[in-house]
Design an enzyme around this catalytic site. Structure first.
Site, mmCIF file in Angstrom:
data_model
loop_
_atom_site.group_PDB
_atom_site.id
_atom_site.type_symbol
_atom_site.label_atom_id
_atom_site.label_comp_id
_atom_site.label_asym_id
_atom_site.label_seq_id
_atom_site.Cartn_x
_atom_site.Cartn_y
_atom_site.Cartn_z
ATOM 1 N N LYS A 37 0.845 -1.206 0.000
ATOM 2 C CA LYS A 37 0.000 0.000 0.000
ATOM 3 C C LYS A 37 0.876 1.251 0.000
ATOM 4 C CE LYS A 37 -0.202 -0.321 5.024
ATOM 5 N NZ LYS A 37 -0.964 -0.804 6.179
ATOM 6 N N TYR B 224 14.590 30.344 6.236
ATOM 7 C CA TYR B 224 13.372 31.054 6.629
ATOM 8 C C TYR B 224 13.340 31.261 8.141
ATOM 9 C CZ TYR B 224 11.463 30.325 1.968
ATOM 10 O OH TYR B 224 11.258 30.341 0.618
HETATM 11 C C1 PLP Z 1 -0.095 -1.805 6.809
HETATM 12 C C2 PLP Z 1 -0.661 -3.076 7.309
HETATM 13 C C3 PLP Z 1 0.168 -4.200 7.509
HETATM 14 C C4 PLP Z 1 1.673 -4.161 7.396
HETATM 15 O O1 PLP Z 1 2.218 -3.728 8.619
HETATM 16 P P1 PLP Z 1 3.802 -3.581 8.862
HETATM 17 O O2 PLP Z 1 3.908 -3.106 10.253
HETATM 18 O O3 PLP Z 1 4.276 -2.553 7.871
HETATM 19 O O4 PLP Z 1 4.409 -4.904 8.624
HETATM 20 C C5 PLP Z 1 -0.446 -5.391 7.864
HETATM 21 N N1 PLP Z 1 -1.788 -5.462 8.033
HETATM 22 C C6 PLP Z 1 -2.599 -4.402 7.874
HETATM 23 C C7 PLP Z 1 -4.065 -4.555 8.086
HETATM 24 C C8 PLP Z 1 -2.063 -3.169 7.534
HETATM 25 O O5 PLP Z 1 -2.868 -2.110 7.408
#
Ligand code: PLP
Length: 363
Positions: free
Chosen positions: A35, A255
């Site tokens: 994702k 800045y």
């Molecule tokens: C993002 C996510 C993961 C992965 O988690 P990590 O800590 O990056 O390994 C697994 N399950 C769900 C439901 C997630 O949203």
């Protein structure tokens, strides 16, 4: 020729990390979580390089469609499921697998006739995070509905998500796992473990793992480095010195003039800023790596550039490479601590303006 800033992505390191996961949990299958553009690493290239992964997961429909349109053939799970009839129809069209976590999604399924049934779907159980999921009391009836639906091709799995997996031995992890095991049927596929649980909570492995962070060679634990865990960092973020300034006592930098020279200082200007995803929280507190030295960020991070202290690097010259994170000297975990955030956020924020350079080996 690619121009700076560059996110250099080592696909061999990525594959090494997947193999580490398979070693830790040899009898489980892997849903690689890609994702948010594979945590900023580039979803398509990451998916292609993870061809040994049994399935992929993304958060939303658009992310799944993008992977399908690019020709990714593995199962793709939408972790948030769908929120409308149109989304449901599109998910079915693109052969995307759904997580059902809310009654409204069951209703959508009942009201919609799909052209082809959905496969590899999951029911999300609420076990302590109070974010998404059905309560244990509702599971039997919802599973009954799903398992008899003509729009569902195969048996539904049970999924839940740890709220505290990075806290090793926290009793809440055991409680969440037990809550899932208590409602699962014999032989029902179960998916619980994210990266931290894969490493520190073997009991949670079950049938399907969901690693994200560790695939990218980043440690989920505060007190352990990626190297401690046998992981190899996948991303190195780098840019170049574009100017050098000689500062005198009293000169202000950037800045707001937050940083004021208290002695003669050579400052370097680096072409990286919050417009690239380099966190503004690194203003005055970040460090970068140049010519084998760690040097501080001076003053505020701008949209396109930062200033750094070159007093310890008298030979630095315009054009020299500057590593923002991802070499032996400076990990993304260290930079996240400096920015008072988590490495997840830093890598996810890498913007489209940063050139991605994919290769096998030699980051
Ligand atoms: C993002 C996510 C993961 C992965 O988690 P990590 O800590 O990056 O390994 C697994 N399950 C769900 C439901 C997630 O949203």
């Amino acid at each position: 020729m690619s121009s700076y800033p560059i996110a250099s992505i080592d696909l061999a390191a990525l594959q090494h990390n997947l193999h580490q996961i398979k070693k830790l949990a040899p009898s489980s299958n892997v849903i690689s979580v890609i994702k948010a553009n594979a945590y900023g690493h580039g979803a398509l290239e990451i998916a292609r390089a993870l061809h040994e992964s049994d399935a992929f997961a993304v958060a939303r429909l658009a992310e799944g469609i993008q992977l399908r349109q690019a020709g990714i053939k593995q199962k793709i799970v939408l972790l948030e499921g769908v929120i409308s009839k149109d989304e449901l129809l599109a998910a079915a069209d693109y052969d995307l697998s759904l997580v059902f976590h809310h009654q409204s999604q069951i209703k959508l399924l009942q009201e919609t006739k799909l052209a082809k049934p959905l496969r590899f779907c999951w029911l999300m159980l609420e076990t302590g995070m109070h974010r998404l999921g059905f309560s244990a009391n509702d599971v039997t009836s919802i599973l009954g509905l799903l398992d008899t639906s003509e729009d569902i091709a195969d048996a539904i799995g049970l999924m839940s998500h740890f709220a505290n997996a990075d806290l090793v031995d926290d009793p809440r992890n055991q409680q969440q796992l037990e809550a899932v095991l208590a409602v699962a049927h014999t032989n029902q596929k179960i998916s619980m473990a994210n990266s931290a649980a894969i490493i520190s909570f073997p009991q949670s492995h079950q049938h399907w793992l969901r690693p994200g962070l560790m695939l990218y060679g980043i440690s989920p634990f505060d007190n352990k480095t990626a190297t401690d865990l046998g992981l190899k960092p996948v991303m190195q973020l780098k840019s170049a010195l574009t100017a050098i300034q000689q500062l005198h006592v009293g000169d202000q930098v950037g800045y707001g003039g937050d940083w004021i020279a208290s002695k003669e200082t050579t400052a370097g200007i680096v072409s990286i800023g919050y417009g690239d995803g380099y966190s503004r929280h690194l203003s005055d507190v970040g460090q970068v790596s140049i010519n084998g030295k760690l040097v501080p960020v001076l003053g505020r991070v701008s949209m396109d550039m930062i200033s750094i202290d070159l007093n310890s690097c008298p030979d630095a010259a315009v054009g020299d490479e500057v590593v923002l994170w991802g070499n032996e000297q400076l990990s993304v975990e260290q930079v996240a601590k400096q920015a008072n955030t988590i490495p997840y956020e830093l890598v996810c924020q890498i913007s489209g303006r940063v050139t991605k350079d994919f290769h096998y080996g030699q980051n």
